[in-house]
Design a protein around this motif. Structure first.
Motif, short mmCIF file in Angstrom:
data_model
loop_
_atom_site.label_atom_id
_atom_site.label_comp_id
_atom_site.label_asym_id
_atom_site.label_seq_id
_atom_site.Cartn_x
_atom_site.Cartn_y
_atom_site.Cartn_z
N GLY A 1 -9.87 -4.48 6.26
CA GLY A 1 -10.12 -2.98 7.20
C GLY A 1 -9.73 -1.96 7.00
N GLY A 2 -8.56 -2.10 6.37
CA GLY A 2 -7.72 -1.19 6.44
C GLY A 2 -7.73 -0.94 4.35
N GLY A 3 -8.69 -1.52 4.03
CA GLY A 3 -9.04 -0.88 2.84
C GLY A 3 -7.95 -1.83 2.05
N CYS A 4 -7.03 -2.10 2.17
CA CYS A 4 -5.78 -2.41 1.63
C CYS A 4 -5.72 -3.95 0.75
CB CYS A 4 -4.56 -2.22 1.96
SG CYS A 4 -4.34 -0.13 2.52
N LEU A 5 -6.34 -4.90 0.93
CA LEU A 5 -6.45 -6.01 0.84
C LEU A 5 -6.36 -6.60 -0.74
CD1 LEU A 5 -9.42 -7.32 -1.04
CD2 LEU A 5 -10.09 -5.43 0.58
N VAL B 1 -11.97 5.75 -1.60
CA VAL B 1 -10.94 5.25 -3.63
C VAL B 1 -10.00 4.43 -2.54
CG1 VAL B 1 -10.04 6.12 -5.44
CG2 VAL B 1 -12.11 7.09 -4.28
N THR B 2 -9.50 3.27 -2.74
CA THR B 2 -7.93 2.43 -2.87
C THR B 2 -6.99 2.82 -3.08
OG1 THR B 2 -8.98 0.73 -4.39
CG2 THR B 2 -9.92 0.29 -2.82
N ASP B 3 -5.84 2.60 -3.06
CA ASP B 3 -4.59 2.72 -3.36
C ASP B 3 -5.17 2.71 -4.91
OD1 ASP B 3 -2.44 1.95 -0.49
OD2 ASP B 3 -4.38 3.80 -0.99
N ASN B 4 -6.29 1.98 -5.61
CA ASN B 4 -5.35 1.27 -6.84
C ASN B 4 -6.86 2.29 -7.81
OD1 ASN B 4 -3.83 -0.79 -6.11
ND2 ASN B 4 -6.05 -1.81 -4.76
N GLY B 5 -7.55 3.10 -6.87
CA GLY B 5 -8.55 3.75 -7.84
C GLY B 5 -9.91 2.99 -7.54
N SER C 1 1.05 -1.21 0.20
CA SER C 1 -0.17 0.14 0.55
C SER C 1 0.75 1.43 -0.04
CB SER C 1 -0.88 -0.15 1.20
OG SER C 1 -0.08 0.15 2.73
N PHE C 2 0.13 2.73 -0.34
CA PHE C 2 0.79 3.57 0.21
C PHE C 2 1.41 3.59 1.63
CE2 PHE C 2 0.45 5.36 -4.34
CZ PHE C 2 -0.74 5.30 -4.31
N GLN C 3 0.61 3.74 2.16
CA GLN C 3 1.34 3.52 3.85
C GLN C 3 2.00 2.48 4.02
OE1 GLN C 3 -0.71 0.70 6.59
NE2 GLN C 3 0.32 1.56 8.35
N ALA C 4 2.33 1.63 3.41
CA ALA C 4 3.13 0.00 3.38
C ALA C 4 4.90 0.90 2.87
CB ALA C 4 3.06 -0.92 2.79
N PRO D 1 -14.57 -7.75 3.25
CA PRO D 1 -13.63 -6.69 2.19
C PRO D 1 -14.43 -6.88 0.97
CG PRO D 1 -12.79 -6.43 4.02
CD PRO D 1 -13.21 -7.33 4.27
N ILE D 2 -14.61 -6.32 -0.45
CA ILE D 2 -14.86 -6.68 -1.79
C ILE D 2 -14.15 -5.42 -2.18
CG2 ILE D 2 -15.73 -7.83 -3.42
CD1 ILE D 2 -17.87 -8.81 -0.76
#
Ligand code: DER
Length: 231
Positions: free
Chosen positions: A99-103, A174-178, A56-59, A138-139
């Motif tokens: 849960g953090g949206g980075c799945l 909106v996820t890191d992948n848009g 992720s951007f966070q990582a 989450p999906i």
């Protein structure tokens, strides 16, 4: 209190599994921060010569903030060890993540890793998915398709398919992948392999937060700093 457990679990998972010269997948969320801290600490004294792959951007930021070498799947497609958090872990160490949206990137990195280790405080240690984690599966979904996907999920699987709305931004997350996220709140025990297949078969669904048969071991930290390891 939760921090004591997270730190203990992160430290033990890193010390037992991260070795010099490895390609290491770095997960997302709050617990992984302690694992990166531990890796950076060890890197000071024993020059680990790792290449770290973010989920992720966070990582990405974490890896750079702690002075670790940032890599990519392009240059390092075969990962030795991935370390990540989870929202819930069942008796078979199947996971709900996202849960953090980075799945999406988390699952890709996990799938490229020889071994995936999960670190969490012991509240995540469940018998069955849905026991403690009540926010659903989450999906990741293509934005243009989220509405028909919601309808299809509820038709096929029941429960509630909720579009995840942002808290620090107007509109949906909106996820890191848009993409958008749907949280599927389910009821009752599920056949998770079947559910995962049914979800992945819905056009517009990109990835699910069900990590099935992917985990080598889960490290759970207790409030008094002990660690329970489940394989
Ligand atoms: O989104 C994810 O899958 C994360 O790993 C996450 O849910 C775990 O987060 P935590 O370590 O902050 O509990």
């Amino acid at each position: 209190a939760g921090q004591v457990g997270k730190i203990a679990a992160a430290n033990q998972a890193v010390d037992e599994n991260v070795k010099p010269g490895q390609i290491v997948g770095i997960g997302s969320g709050s617990t992984i921060v302690f694992a990166v801290k531990r890796i950076a600490e060890r890197n000071q004294s024993e020059k680990l010569n790792l290449i770290c792959i973010p989920t992720s951007f966070q990582a990405r930021q974490l890896i750079q903030d702690y002075g670790l070498a940032l890599g990519s799947l392009e240059t390092s497609p075969e990962i030795d060890v991935a370390i990540d958090g989870a929202d819930e872990v069942d008796a078979n160490i199947n996971l709900i993540k996202g849960g953090g949206g980075c799945l999406m990137q988390e699952k890709i990195i996990a799938s490229c890793a020889k071994e995936l280790f999960i670190i969490a405080d012991d509240r995540k240690d469940s018998v069955a998915l849905g026991t403690s984690w009540k926010k659903g599966v989450p999906i990741e979904v293509l934005p243009m398709a989220y509405r028909p996907v919601q309808l299809r999920i509820e038709q096929v699987l029941g429960g509630q398919a909720k579009l995840r709305m942002a808290s620090n931004k107007a509109g949906p997350v909106v996820t890191d992948n848009g993409n958008f996220l749907i949280d599927w709140v389910f009821d009752g025990v599920q056949n998770w392999e079947q559910v995962d297949m049914q979800l992945k078969n819905i056009p517009g669904v990109i990835e699910t937060g069900l990590f099935l048969n992917m985990t080598k071991a889960a490290y759970f930290g207790t409030p008094d700093g002990k660690v329970i390891v489940r394989t």
